[in-house]
Enzyme design. Structure first.
Site, PDB file in Angstrom:
ATOM      1  N   LYS A 153      73.152  52.702  88.483  1.00 39.15           N
ATOM      2  CA  LYS A 153      73.509  51.373  89.013  1.00 39.15           C
ATOM      3  C   LYS A 153      74.023  50.507  87.850  1.00 39.15           C
ATOM      4  O   LYS A 153      75.159  50.678  87.445  1.00 39.15           O
ATOM      5  CB  LYS A 153      72.308  50.767  89.754  1.00 39.15           C
ATOM      6  N   SER A 200      65.793  46.276  97.624  1.00 37.50           N
ATOM      7  CA  SER A 200      67.250  46.276  97.749  1.00 37.50           C
ATOM      8  C   SER A 200      67.761  45.730  99.073  1.00 37.50           C
ATOM      9  O   SER A 200      68.930  45.387  99.176  1.00 37.50           O
ATOM     10  CB  SER A 200      67.783  47.688  97.540  1.00 37.50           C
ATOM     11  N   HIS A 233      66.854  48.221  90.845  1.00 39.65           N
ATOM     12  CA  HIS A 233      67.645  47.000  91.089  1.00 39.65           C
ATOM     13  C   HIS A 233      67.210  45.878  90.147  1.00 39.65           C
ATOM     14  O   HIS A 233      67.210  44.709  90.535  1.00 39.65           O
ATOM     15  CB  HIS A 233      67.531  46.582  92.557  1.00 39.65           C
TER      16      HIS A 233
HETATM   17  N1  PLP Z   1      64.878  53.645  93.969  1.00 36.77           N
HETATM   18  C1  PLP Z   1      65.548  52.592  94.487  1.00 36.77           C
HETATM   19  C2  PLP Z   1      64.832  51.306  94.702  1.00 36.77           C
HETATM   20  C3  PLP Z   1      66.908  52.721  94.844  1.00 36.77           C
HETATM   21  O1  PLP Z   1      67.570  51.692  95.369  1.00 36.77           O
HETATM   22  C4  PLP Z   1      67.554  53.965  94.624  1.00 36.77           C
HETATM   23  C5  PLP Z   1      68.965  54.163  94.990  1.00 36.77           C
HETATM   24  O2  PLP Z   1      69.488  53.709  95.944  1.00 36.77           O
HETATM   25  C6  PLP Z   1      66.817  55.009  94.073  1.00 36.77           C
HETATM   26  C7  PLP Z   1      65.488  54.828  93.758  1.00 36.77           C
HETATM   27  C8  PLP Z   1      67.455  56.331  93.796  1.00 36.77           C
HETATM   28  O3  PLP Z   1      68.244  56.208  92.652  1.00 36.77           O
HETATM   29  P1  PLP Z   1      69.276  57.361  92.252  1.00 36.77           P
HETATM   30  O4  PLP Z   1      70.584  56.984  92.871  1.00 36.77           O
HETATM   31  O5  PLP Z   1      69.302  57.365  90.772  1.00 36.77           O
HETATM   32  O6  PLP Z   1      68.732  58.612  92.819  1.00 36.77           O
END
Ligand code: PLP
Length: 413
Positions: free
Chosen positions: A259, A200, A228
């Site tokens: 997302k 990200s 993502h």
């Molecule tokens: N994994 C990645 C790569 C993320 O970017 C995010 C959120 O920013 C998460 C996990 C966590 O996701 P959640 O918002 O569903 O807890």
């Protein structure tokens, strides 16, 4: 006498320990401010979407920093599905899944997620952070090994910390280093390579084909975090494994409903049925936390329906991403990553990233600057995220504002 209703003024806890704690916390907060890493939160007074109203004024702001890749967060059908689920199934379950917290909609959504990813089964969590926190501890023992990309998301890092397996970290997307580590871990019973599908901060995509080849060669499993990627990468939006043609080589996928898939909240693991069955028995964030609220389930379920009906939304987002990336490159900016709606505008200097982001907002464009420690020193950037619901005009206004602000602050000659 105690009376219900009105809240009184906040009461400070008394006592020496509380006073000492307050002093320590204030000093820690001051350190964060002093280090320039304080994160402040802008308050939005409208729905999430391409155009926002900020609390205290600022209307008509074009938003380029949500993970709302497909624009489903405020899609009328997604909202309607949430309202219907709320009315039919109530506000919430007041329970964890295994006591009395499983409704038919939870089972339907799990089945739909598994079908979307072409996997055997799926399990829902309150977030992908929880899915990542739960999986490694439930799956791996001290006899096993996990190999993790050094730039994996914080929730993968935390999940791995919680497990008792032997831990190895390989250099970011470095296949030589991964191979060296895979040779080293042959002594362990089970080997799991864990990587973000798309990273990200950089908008770069893991070399899954090579990772899967190495995993095959050294008899390892592959886990990917698709937060993502789910919904928009690959010809039908299944994710990085579809994009790179390795859907049958990746064993476990964790992803988010927060997302592209409606943006409400929630996460999941999808993969082999016995793994999902085991998670229902052993995964602590699943066992000891409340079920997803029906309205949230309704949003995600409708988002998946829309994606399974047509890939037009994902294609529209890809076209907008292409428009932004090519126009910014023509203007003289360096955009990290390739073909991903995360478009980091690389600036280098932390102050430059911060003042440019402020100045962009003065021009009605909401973007965020990232600097150390979120990204490496000297690699500050403004991260722009493209959504299917941005119009071509929104994109062009963003590029124009970047060009003006970049010239003003010396980022462009
Ligand atoms: N994994 C990645 C790569 C993320 O970017 C995010 C959120 O920013 C998460 C996990 C966590 O996701 P959640 O918002 O569903 O807890």
């Amino acid at each position: 006498a105690l009376r219900g209703g009105g809240a009184g003024a906040p009461r400070a806890a008394s006592g020496a320990a509380a006073a000492q704690l307050r002093l320590r916390l204030e000093s820690e907060l001051e350190d964060i401010r002093g280090a320039g890493t304080w994160k402040s939160e802008r308050v939005i007074a409208s729905r999430q979407g391409p155009h926002l109203r900020l609390a205290g004024g600022g209307a008509g702001i074009i938003n380029f920093c949500a993970n709302n890749y497909l624009g489903l967060s405020s899609h009328p059908e997604v909202i309607r599905a949430a309202v219907e689920a709320l009315e039919k199934f109530g506000a919430g379950l007041s329970s964890v899944r295994f006591i009395c917290g499983t409704q038919s909609i939870h089972k339907d959504l799990e089945e739909k997620i598994a079908r979307f990813h072409q996997r055997e089964d799926a399990i829902l969590y309150a977030s992908c952070f929880d899915a990542n926190a739960g999986i490694f501890e439930a799956l791996l023992t001290p006899e096993d090994a996990v190999l993790s990309d050094e730039l994996n998301h914080a929730s993968i890092i935390d999940g791995i910390r919680l497990c008792k397996a032997n831990k190895y970290r390989y250099k970011h997307m470095d296949m030589q280093d991964l191979e060296a580590k895979l040779k080293e871990v042959q002594k362990h019973r089970l080997r799991l390579v864990a990587t973000d599908g798309a990273f990200s901060m950089d908008g770069d995509i893991a070399p899954l084909r090579e990772i899967c080849q190495l995993a095959q060669k050294y008899d390892a499993l592959v886990f990917i975090d698709e937060c993502h990627a789910t919904g928009f990468l690959g010809p039908s939006g299944r994710g990085t494994d579809e994009l790179l043609g390795v859907m049958d080589k990746v064993t476990i996928i964790n992803s988010t409903l927060g997302k592209a898939l409606g943006g409400a909240a929630g996460g999941y693991t999808t993969g082999p049925k016995p793994l999902i069955d085991l998670l229902r028995q052993r995964s602590r964030p699943y066992l000891f936390s409340n079920s997803l609220p029906p309205a949230v389930v309704g949003c995600a379920s409708k988002a998946l329906d829309l994606l399974m009906e047509s890939n037009a939304i994902a294609q529209s987002m890809a076209a907008k991403t292409q428009r932004f990336r090519s126009k910014m490159a023509a203007a003289g900016f360096t955009i990290s990553g390739k073909d991903h709606p995360i478009c980091p505008v690389m600036l280098g200097d932390a102050r430059l990233a911060s003042v440019m982001a402020e100045d962009m907002l003065n021009r009605g464009i909401y973007v965020i600057g990232f600097s150390y420690p979120v990204v490496p020193k000297g690699k500050a950037r403004i991260r722009v995220q493209i959504s299917a619901v941005h119009s071509d005009e929104d994109i062009d206004r963003c590029v124009e504002a970047f060009t003006e602000v970049g010239r003003k602050h010396g980022a462009l000659s």
